[in-house]
Enzyme design. Structure first.
Site, short mmCIF file in Angstrom:
data_model
loop_
_atom_site.label_atom_id
_atom_site.label_comp_id
_atom_site.label_asym_id
_atom_site.label_seq_id
_atom_site.Cartn_x
_atom_site.Cartn_y
_atom_site.Cartn_z
N GLU A 105 12.54 -9.56 1.80
CA GLU A 105 11.86 -8.48 2.11
C GLU A 105 12.92 -7.16 2.11
O GLU A 105 13.95 -7.11 2.32
CB GLU A 105 11.81 -8.58 3.68
CG GLU A 105 10.89 -7.39 4.22
CD GLU A 105 10.62 -7.74 5.94
OE1 GLU A 105 10.64 -8.72 6.21
OE2 GLU A 105 10.33 -6.65 6.36
N ARG A 134 4.98 10.99 -2.57
CA ARG A 134 4.45 10.69 -1.03
C ARG A 134 5.72 10.92 -0.17
O ARG A 134 6.87 10.30 -0.34
CB ARG A 134 4.26 9.19 -0.96
CG ARG A 134 4.08 8.67 0.54
CD ARG A 134 4.16 7.29 0.47
NE ARG A 134 3.90 6.69 1.79
CZ ARG A 134 4.14 5.35 2.29
NH1 ARG A 134 4.57 4.48 1.44
NH2 ARG A 134 3.75 5.26 3.26
N HIS A 169 12.62 -2.56 2.31
CA HIS A 169 12.06 -1.23 2.56
C HIS A 169 13.02 -0.27 2.03
O HIS A 169 14.30 -0.55 2.02
CB HIS A 169 11.91 -1.32 4.09
CG HIS A 169 10.99 -2.45 4.46
ND1 HIS A 169 9.76 -2.33 4.50
CD2 HIS A 169 11.34 -3.41 5.42
CE1 HIS A 169 9.31 -3.47 4.99
NE2 HIS A 169 10.13 -4.04 5.67
N ALA A 214 3.17 -1.01 4.79
CA ALA A 214 2.55 -1.02 6.14
C ALA A 214 2.11 -2.31 6.59
O ALA A 214 2.00 -2.64 7.70
CB ALA A 214 1.20 0.26 6.34
N PRO A 249 0.77 -1.26 0.01
CA PRO A 249 -0.10 0.10 0.00
C PRO A 249 0.74 1.22 -0.02
O PRO A 249 1.80 1.55 0.59
CB PRO A 249 -0.79 -0.21 1.29
CG PRO A 249 -0.07 -0.92 2.10
CD PRO A 249 0.49 -2.18 1.09
N ASN A 250 0.38 2.44 -0.59
CA ASN A 250 0.86 3.54 -0.84
C ASN A 250 2.04 3.45 -1.56
O ASN A 250 2.54 4.69 -1.88
CB ASN A 250 0.99 4.15 0.62
CG ASN A 250 -0.35 4.47 1.08
OD1 ASN A 250 -1.20 4.84 0.67
ND2 ASN A 250 -0.21 3.87 2.56
N TYR A 264 11.04 8.96 1.29
CA TYR A 264 10.94 7.98 0.35
C TYR A 264 11.40 8.35 -1.21
O TYR A 264 11.61 7.81 -2.13
CB TYR A 264 9.54 7.46 0.03
CG TYR A 264 9.03 6.68 1.22
CD1 TYR A 264 9.38 5.70 1.65
CD2 TYR A 264 7.87 7.49 1.76
CE1 TYR A 264 8.92 4.95 2.67
CE2 TYR A 264 7.37 6.77 2.91
CZ TYR A 264 8.15 5.71 3.38
OH TYR A 264 7.28 4.96 4.50
N ASN A 306 8.15 -5.63 -0.98
CA ASN A 306 7.96 -4.51 0.07
C ASN A 306 6.52 -4.39 0.23
O ASN A 306 5.71 -3.76 -0.34
CB ASN A 306 8.53 -3.13 -0.44
CG ASN A 306 8.35 -2.13 0.49
OD1 ASN A 306 7.87 -2.07 1.41
ND2 ASN A 306 8.83 -0.96 0.06
N ARG A 340 12.81 4.27 12.77
CA ARG A 340 11.67 5.09 12.66
C ARG A 340 10.71 4.62 14.02
O ARG A 340 11.17 4.08 14.77
CB ARG A 340 10.89 4.85 11.48
CG ARG A 340 11.77 5.15 10.27
CD ARG A 340 11.23 5.09 8.80
NE ARG A 340 10.01 5.93 8.76
CZ ARG A 340 8.93 5.68 7.72
NH1 ARG A 340 9.23 4.82 6.76
NH2 ARG A 340 8.14 6.51 7.67
C1 DQA Z 1 8.03 1.08 3.91
C2 DQA Z 1 8.31 1.16 5.36
C3 DQA Z 1 6.93 1.09 6.18
O1 DQA Z 1 6.97 1.13 7.66
C4 DQA Z 1 5.91 1.87 5.54
O2 DQA Z 1 4.65 1.70 6.02
C5 DQA Z 1 5.83 2.18 4.08
C6 DQA Z 1 7.10 1.99 3.30
C7 DQA Z 1 9.53 1.38 3.25
O3 DQA Z 1 9.87 1.06 2.29
O4 DQA Z 1 10.44 2.07 3.88
O5 DQA Z 1 4.86 2.47 3.56
O6 DQA Z 1 8.07 -0.33 3.70
#
Ligand code: DQA
Length: 138
Positions: free
Chosen positions: A95, A17, A97, A74, A9-10, A22, A71, A104
């Site tokens: 995995e 964003r 990020h 959230a 998501p997102n 990011y 990835n 964080r």
């Molecule tokens: C994320 C880190 C997550 O905590 C966050 O919710 C994201 C992006 C990252 O790529 O840094 O949406 O996965």
């Protein structure tokens, strides 16, 4: 070699964003670049904001692809279902990020995926995806 990047998501908003976290590059732009850089890899990408769709995709590719770069955004911190899917499939999952989730908020320190992943790469911006890809080629 068949590898897929699965984004949660997102992450469709990359480039717009929270750019201080990011970055300002869109995923589409980055994906074109990485595809050109690794022509020997059959690389695809999938993004969804919906948990079940991410699980469906993991199941769909998880017995035939050579690698999954995940990835889950959230959902990493909340989804037992995605963690179970990663455990259930045969294709190794890295995995990824973009940010260093351990630097964080505390709720981002928990991952339901990590225990079932081949490894974790985080904190290198979009380059985290590239490092994950290289790990499959090594
Ligand atoms: C994320 C880190 C997550 O905590 C966050 O919710 C994201 C992006 C990252 O790529 O840094 O949406 O996965």
């Amino acid at each position: 070699m068949k590898i897929i990047i699965i984004n949660g998501p997102n992450l469709n908003l990359l480039g717009k964003r929270e750019t201080q976290i990011y970055g300002d590059q869109s995923f589409e732009e980055f994906f074109l670049m990485i595809k050109q850089k690794f022509p020997q890899v059959t690389l695809s990408a999938f993004q969804s904001n919906i948990e079940g769709e991410l699980i469906d995709k993991l199941q769909e590719v998880g017995f035939s692809y050579d690698g999954i770069i995940l990835n889950a955004a959230a959902y990493t911190h909340t989804s037992v279902g995605i963690g179970d899917a990663v455990k259930a499939i045969e294709t190794p999952v890295v995995e990824v990020h973009i940010s260093n989730t351990l630097s964080r908020e505390e709720f981002r320190h928990q991952s339901y995926i990590a225990a079932h992943a081949k490894g974790i790469i985080q904190g290198f911006g979009l380059q985290s995806y590239e490092l994950a890809l290289q790990s499959f080629l090594a």
